[in-house]
Motif scaffolding. Structure first.
Motif, PDB file in Angstrom:
ATOM      1  N   GLN A  94       0.425  -1.109  -0.007  1.00 57.13           N
ATOM      2  CA  GLN A  94      -0.025   0.194  -0.269  1.00 57.13           C
ATOM      3  C   GLN A  94       1.284   1.349  -0.092  1.00 57.13           C
ATOM      4  OE1 GLN A  94      -2.587  -0.428   3.790  1.00 57.13           O
ATOM      5  NE2 GLN A  94      -4.194  -1.466   2.218  1.00 57.13           N
ATOM      6  N   ASN A  97       2.516   1.471  -3.387  1.00 63.61           N
ATOM      7  CA  ASN A  97       0.568   2.063  -4.368  1.00 63.61           C
ATOM      8  C   ASN A  97       0.735   3.891  -3.684  1.00 63.61           C
ATOM      9  OD1 ASN A  97      -1.429   1.811  -5.958  1.00 63.61           O
ATOM     10  ND2 ASN A  97      -2.515   1.188  -4.916  1.00 63.61           N
ATOM     11  N   ASP A  98       1.113   4.288  -3.328  1.00 66.20           N
ATOM     12  CA  ASP A  98       0.801   5.746  -2.549  1.00 66.20           C
ATOM     13  C   ASP A  98       1.962   5.786  -2.978  1.00 66.20           C
ATOM     14  OD1 ASP A  98      -1.625   4.668  -1.208  1.00 66.20           O
ATOM     15  OD2 ASP A  98      -0.781   5.311   1.033  1.00 66.20           O
ATOM     16  N   LEU A 100       3.329   5.731  -5.530  1.00 60.06           N
ATOM     17  CA  LEU A 100       3.433   5.625  -7.443  1.00 60.06           C
ATOM     18  C   LEU A 100       2.074   6.834  -7.795  1.00 60.06           C
ATOM     19  CD1 LEU A 100       4.421   1.854  -7.488  1.00 60.06           C
ATOM     20  CD2 LEU A 100       5.483   3.155  -9.352  1.00 60.06           C
ATOM     21  N   GLU A 101       0.810   6.551  -6.979  1.00 58.91           N
ATOM     22  CA  GLU A 101      -0.490   7.044  -7.488  1.00 58.91           C
ATOM     23  C   GLU A 101       0.375   8.730  -7.326  1.00 58.91           C
ATOM     24  OE1 GLU A 101      -4.487   7.351  -6.287  1.00 58.91           O
ATOM     25  OE2 GLU A 101      -3.637   6.222  -4.940  1.00 58.91           O
ATOM     26  N   LYS A 103       3.275   9.520  -7.947  1.00 60.67           N
ATOM     27  CA  LYS A 103       4.392  10.116  -8.738  1.00 60.67           C
ATOM     28  C   LYS A 103       3.678  10.525  -9.513  1.00 60.67           C
ATOM     29  CE  LYS A 103       8.354   8.806 -10.647  1.00 60.67           C
ATOM     30  NZ  LYS A 103       9.373   7.198 -11.134  1.00 60.67           N
ATOM     31  N   ILE A 104       2.466   9.476 -10.497  1.00 63.70           N
ATOM     32  CA  ILE A 104       1.836   9.942 -11.463  1.00 63.70           C
ATOM     33  C   ILE A 104       1.304  10.697 -11.126  1.00 63.70           C
ATOM     34  CG2 ILE A 104      -0.082   8.902 -12.978  1.00 63.70           C
ATOM     35  CD1 ILE A 104       0.976   6.512 -11.768  1.00 63.70           C
ATOM     36  N   ASN A 105       0.626  12.071 -10.598  1.00 64.91           N
ATOM     37  CA  ASN A 105       0.409  12.422 -10.428  1.00 64.91           C
ATOM     38  C   ASN A 105       0.914  14.312 -10.302  1.00 64.91           C
ATOM     39  OD1 ASN A 105      -2.365  11.322  -9.543  1.00 64.91           O
ATOM     40  ND2 ASN A 105      -1.840  11.130  -7.615  1.00 64.91           N
TER      41      ASN A 105
END
Length: 150
Positions: A94, A97-98, A100-101, A103-105
């Motif tokens: 988790q 995942n947070d 990576l999210e 970084k994408i945002n």
């Protein structure tokens, strides 16, 4: 009253001669029955009396229950360790995942997306003439694919 009668009245309540008292049965001393002990000691578990068989079966049942409890308790402890390891893995995943999210945002460029949508796809922002408003007096909610009244 005769002399003999008088004699019996006066002296009749005393003992004339001591006679041995009748023998009374003596209480029996507990005897150690060595034959029974030898026979019981030489018996195999299949030759035990019924009382002893019940005791033997009760001991076996208690031993079985104790071993079952120990086995189930060990399995329960192992499951708890597995659950703790899986929770640790879940938390790690988790967090990744947070990250990576986030970084994408952070890498999203909204102006580039708008530019590509207008130039490549020919998309335009809707004007007031494209928006149709209506009221639905029959129901309290609107179904998404229901036909729009004129």
């Amino acid at each position: 009253m005769t002399t003999e009668e008088r004699y019996n009245l006066i002296y009749g309540n005393t003992a004339r001669a001591t006679e041995p008292a009748p023998e009374q049965p003596q209480p029996k001393k507990p005897q150690h029955n060595t034959k029974k002990r030898r026979r019981a000691a030489s018996q195999t578990p299949f030759e035990i009396e019924w009382k002893n068989k019940r005791t033997y079966l009760a001991v076996l049942l208690i031993a079985f229950l104790c071993l079952s409890y120990v086995y189930l308790n060990a399995g329960n402890n192992q499951m708890r360790k597995d659950i703790a390891a899986l929770k640790t893995d879940l938390n790690t995943i988790q967090i990744e995942n947070d990250d990576l999210e986030a970084k994408i945002n952070s890498e999203i460029d909204e102006t580039a997306i708008k530019k590509a949508a207008k130039e490549k796809l020919g998309m335009v922002k809707p004007s007031e003439s494209h928006i149709i408003k209506y009221s639905n007096e029959k129901n309290d909610y609107v179904r998404q694919y229901e036909s729009i009244p004129e």
